[in-house]
Motif scaffolding. Sequence first.
Motif, PDB file in Angstrom:
ATOM      1  N   SER A  38       0.819  -1.211   0.000  1.00 39.67           N
ATOM      2  CA  SER A  38       0.000   0.000   0.000  1.00 39.67           C
ATOM      3  C   SER A  38       0.853   1.262   0.000  1.00 39.67           C
ATOM      4  O   SER A  38       0.416   2.321  -0.427  1.00 39.67           O
ATOM      5  CB  SER A  38      -0.952   0.025   1.196  1.00 39.67           C
ATOM      6  OG  SER A  38      -0.228   0.114   2.413  1.00 39.67           O
ATOM      7  N   GLU A  39       2.098   1.134   0.454  1.00 40.24           N
ATOM      8  CA  GLU A  39       3.000   2.284   0.480  1.00 40.24           C
ATOM      9  C   GLU A  39       3.575   2.610  -0.896  1.00 40.24           C
ATOM     10  O   GLU A  39       4.135   3.687  -1.090  1.00 40.24           O
ATOM     11  CB  GLU A  39       4.133   2.056   1.477  1.00 40.24           C
ATOM     12  CG  GLU A  39       3.656   1.983   2.917  1.00 40.24           C
ATOM     13  CD  GLU A  39       4.790   1.715   3.866  1.00 40.24           C
ATOM     14  OE1 GLU A  39       5.768   2.491   3.861  1.00 40.24           O
ATOM     15  OE2 GLU A  39       4.714   0.717   4.602  1.00 40.24           O
ATOM     16  N   VAL A  40       3.450   1.688  -1.825  1.00 42.90           N
ATOM     17  CA  VAL A  40       3.958   1.932  -3.178  1.00 42.90           C
ATOM     18  C   VAL A  40       2.843   1.897  -4.229  1.00 42.90           C
ATOM     19  O   VAL A  40       3.108   2.057  -5.410  1.00 42.90           O
ATOM     20  CB  VAL A  40       5.085   0.939  -3.559  1.00 42.90           C
ATOM     21  CG1 VAL A  40       6.296   1.146  -2.672  1.00 42.90           C
ATOM     22  CG2 VAL A  40       4.609  -0.508  -3.480  1.00 42.90           C
ATOM     23  N   ALA A  41       1.616   1.698  -3.779  1.00 40.53           N
ATOM     24  CA  ALA A  41       0.473   1.687  -4.698  1.00 40.53           C
ATOM     25  C   ALA A  41       0.233   3.087  -5.250  1.00 40.53           C
ATOM     26  O   ALA A  41       0.470   4.087  -4.575  1.00 40.53           O
ATOM     27  CB  ALA A  41      -0.773   1.178  -3.978  1.00 40.53           C
ATOM     28  N   ALA A  51      -0.176  12.008 -12.492  1.00 37.19           N
ATOM     29  CA  ALA A  51       1.127  12.564 -12.106  1.00 37.19           C
ATOM     30  C   ALA A  51       2.077  11.473 -11.617  1.00 37.19           C
ATOM     31  O   ALA A  51       3.268  11.478 -11.949  1.00 37.19           O
ATOM     32  CB  ALA A  51       0.950  13.634 -11.033  1.00 37.19           C
ATOM     33  N   GLN A  52       1.549  10.529 -10.850  1.00 36.13           N
ATOM     34  CA  GLN A  52       2.385   9.431 -10.350  1.00 36.13           C
ATOM     35  C   GLN A  52       2.877   8.552 -11.500  1.00 36.13           C
ATOM     36  O   GLN A  52       4.047   8.139 -11.525  1.00 36.13           O
ATOM     37  CB  GLN A  52       1.621   8.598  -9.330  1.00 36.13           C
ATOM     38  CG  GLN A  52       1.365   9.332  -8.020  1.00 36.13           C
ATOM     39  CD  GLN A  52       0.452   8.561  -7.112  1.00 36.13           C
ATOM     40  OE1 GLN A  52       0.774   7.455  -6.677  1.00 36.13           O
ATOM     41  NE2 GLN A  52      -0.718   9.120  -6.827  1.00 36.13           N
ATOM     42  N   LEU A  53       1.992   8.261 -12.446  1.00 36.64           N
ATOM     43  CA  LEU A  53       2.396   7.443 -13.590  1.00 36.64           C
ATOM     44  C   LEU A  53       3.419   8.181 -14.456  1.00 36.64           C
ATOM     45  O   LEU A  53       4.379   7.577 -14.949  1.00 36.64           O
ATOM     46  CB  LEU A  53       1.173   7.032 -14.410  1.00 36.64           C
ATOM     47  CG  LEU A  53       0.183   6.109 -13.686  1.00 36.64           C
ATOM     48  CD1 LEU A  53      -1.012   5.811 -14.574  1.00 36.64           C
ATOM     49  CD2 LEU A  53       0.857   4.833 -13.228  1.00 36.64           C
ATOM     50  N   LYS A  54       3.245   9.483 -14.624  1.00 34.82           N
ATOM     51  CA  LYS A  54       4.224  10.271 -15.375  1.00 34.82           C
ATOM     52  C   LYS A  54       5.575  10.268 -14.661  1.00 34.82           C
ATOM     53  O   LYS A  54       6.616  10.213 -15.314  1.00 34.82           O
ATOM     54  CB  LYS A  54       3.720  11.696 -15.579  1.00 34.82           C
ATOM     55  CG  LYS A  54       2.667  11.805 -16.653  1.00 34.82           C
ATOM     56  CD  LYS A  54       2.244  13.250 -16.885  1.00 34.82           C
ATOM     57  CE  LYS A  54       1.221  13.304 -18.017  1.00 34.82           C
ATOM     58  NZ  LYS A  54       0.773  14.680 -18.282  1.00 34.82           N
ATOM     59  N   ALA A  55       5.551  10.317 -13.346  1.00 39.46           N
ATOM     60  CA  ALA A  55       6.804  10.278 -12.581  1.00 39.46           C
ATOM     61  C   ALA A  55       7.535   8.959 -12.809  1.00 39.46           C
ATOM     62  O   ALA A  55       8.772   8.939 -12.926  1.00 39.46           O
ATOM     63  CB  ALA A  55       6.528  10.493 -11.094  1.00 39.46           C
ATOM     64  N   PHE A  56       6.797   7.847 -12.885  1.00 40.18           N
ATOM     65  CA  PHE A  56       7.429   6.560 -13.194  1.00 40.18           C
ATOM     66  C   PHE A  56       8.091   6.608 -14.566  1.00 40.18           C
ATOM     67  O   PHE A  56       9.219   6.161 -14.744  1.00 40.18           O
ATOM     68  CB  PHE A  56       6.404   5.417 -13.164  1.00 40.18           C
ATOM     69  CG  PHE A  56       5.921   5.024 -11.801  1.00 40.18           C
ATOM     70  CD1 PHE A  56       6.740   5.086 -10.684  1.00 40.18           C
ATOM     71  CD2 PHE A  56       4.628   4.575 -11.624  1.00 40.18           C
ATOM     72  CE1 PHE A  56       6.295   4.707  -9.429  1.00 40.18           C
ATOM     73  CE2 PHE A  56       4.161   4.194 -10.381  1.00 40.18           C
ATOM     74  CZ  PHE A  56       4.998   4.256  -9.278  1.00 40.18           C
ATOM     75  N   ALA A  57       7.378   7.142 -15.535  1.00 35.42           N
ATOM     76  CA  ALA A  57       7.917   7.247 -16.894  1.00 35.42           C
ATOM     77  C   ALA A  57       9.146   8.143 -16.914  1.00 35.42           C
ATOM     78  O   ALA A  57      10.157   7.808 -17.527  1.00 35.42           O
ATOM     79  CB  ALA A  57       6.855   7.769 -17.852  1.00 35.42           C
ATOM     80  N   ASP A  58       9.070   9.259 -16.229  1.00 35.27           N
ATOM     81  CA  ASP A  58      10.206  10.181 -16.177  1.00 35.27           C
ATOM     82  C   ASP A  58      11.426   9.556 -15.495  1.00 35.27           C
ATOM     83  O   ASP A  58      12.565   9.896 -15.803  1.00 35.27           O
ATOM     84  CB  ASP A  58       9.830  11.474 -15.443  1.00 35.27           C
ATOM     85  CG  ASP A  58       8.826  12.313 -16.223  1.00 35.27           C
ATOM     86  OD1 ASP A  58       8.622  12.064 -17.438  1.00 35.27           O
ATOM     87  OD2 ASP A  58       8.234  13.227 -15.606  1.00 35.27           O
ATOM     88  N   ALA A  59      11.167   8.628 -14.582  1.00 36.54           N
ATOM     89  CA  ALA A  59      12.260   7.945 -13.874  1.00 36.54           C
ATOM     90  C   ALA A  59      12.850   6.808 -14.703  1.00 36.54           C
ATOM     91  O   ALA A  59      13.841   6.199 -14.306  1.00 36.54           O
ATOM     92  CB  ALA A  59      11.756   7.406 -12.540  1.00 36.54           C
ATOM     93  N   GLY A  60      12.225   6.515 -15.856  1.00 38.89           N
ATOM     94  CA  GLY A  60      12.778   5.496 -16.737  1.00 38.89           C
ATOM     95  C   GLY A  60      11.965   4.225 -16.872  1.00 38.89           C
ATOM     96  O   GLY A  60      12.393   3.292 -17.547  1.00 38.89           O
ATOM     97  N   LYS A  92      -0.408   8.820 -24.015  1.00 39.58           N
ATOM     98  CA  LYS A  92      -0.071  10.134 -23.475  1.00 39.58           C
ATOM     99  C   LYS A  92       1.115  10.083 -22.524  1.00 39.58           C
ATOM    100  O   LYS A  92       1.757  11.099 -22.276  1.00 39.58           O
ATOM    101  CB  LYS A  92      -1.262  10.735 -22.741  1.00 39.58           C
ATOM    102  CG  LYS A  92      -2.414  11.090 -23.651  1.00 39.58           C
ATOM    103  CD  LYS A  92      -3.538  11.738 -22.865  1.00 39.58           C
ATOM    104  CE  LYS A  92      -4.689  12.099 -23.767  1.00 39.58           C
ATOM    105  NZ  LYS A  92      -5.798  12.679 -23.016  1.00 39.58           N
ATOM    106  N   ILE A  93       1.366   8.913 -21.962  1.00 40.94           N
ATOM    107  CA  ILE A  93       2.490   8.730 -21.054  1.00 40.94           C
ATOM    108  C   ILE A  93       3.410   7.702 -21.697  1.00 40.94           C
ATOM    109  O   ILE A  93       2.981   6.608 -22.029  1.00 40.94           O
ATOM    110  CB  ILE A  93       2.031   8.246 -19.676  1.00 40.94           C
ATOM    111  CG1 ILE A  93       1.140   9.281 -19.019  1.00 40.94           C
ATOM    112  CG2 ILE A  93       3.231   7.948 -18.791  1.00 40.94           C
ATOM    113  CD1 ILE A  93       0.573   8.868 -17.686  1.00 40.94           C
ATOM    114  N   ASN A  94       4.649   8.051 -21.847  1.00 41.69           N
ATOM    115  CA  ASN A  94       5.601   7.152 -22.492  1.00 41.69           C
ATOM    116  C   ASN A  94       6.270   6.248 -21.490  1.00 41.69           C
ATOM    117  O   ASN A  94       7.308   6.556 -20.936  1.00 41.69           O
ATOM    118  CB  ASN A  94       6.661   7.954 -23.246  1.00 41.69           C
ATOM    119  CG  ASN A  94       6.058   8.763 -24.366  1.00 41.69           C
ATOM    120  OD1 ASN A  94       5.142   8.295 -25.038  1.00 41.69           O
ATOM    121  ND2 ASN A  94       6.546   9.962 -24.582  1.00 41.69           N
ATOM    122  N   VAL A  95       5.613   5.102 -21.227  1.00 40.33           N
ATOM    123  CA  VAL A  95       6.226   4.075 -20.390  1.00 40.33           C
ATOM    124  C   VAL A  95       6.387   2.822 -21.198  1.00 40.33           C
ATOM    125  O   VAL A  95       5.762   2.620 -22.194  1.00 40.33           O
ATOM    126  CB  VAL A  95       5.419   3.759 -19.089  1.00 40.33           C
ATOM    127  CG1 VAL A  95       5.526   4.910 -18.144  1.00 40.33           C
ATOM    128  CG2 VAL A  95       4.010   3.386 -19.375  1.00 40.33           C
TER     129      VAL A  95
END
Length: 95
Positions: A38-41, A51-60, A92-95
């Motif tokens: 739950s701490e990483v959900a 925003a969280q999903l974009k942050a994952f994409a931005d992190a690689g 829209k999000i590049n992952v």
Amino acid sequence: VSDDKRMAIDTAASAFERYGTLVNYRRILEAGNVEGASEVAVIGNEKEVEAQLKAFADAGATDFIASIFPVGTDQEGSKRRSQDLLRELVGKINV
């Protein structure tokens, strides 16, 4: 996707509790210095989840697999809200 973060966190903790007991998942959680899944959900309203999903994409991150967990009394509505957002974000999000 939920407007009630506390309820979503509690729901995720219950839904994913088992993962904390599995050796390989436990190692990943420990590496991230967290107690449970739950701490990483990814939890929040539509803008927060995006925003969280974009942050994952931005992190690689290059891959994303969603595991939707309904929150609240309207289980179908909760599920649909998450599915609608994920559909909207395809391409829209590049992952």
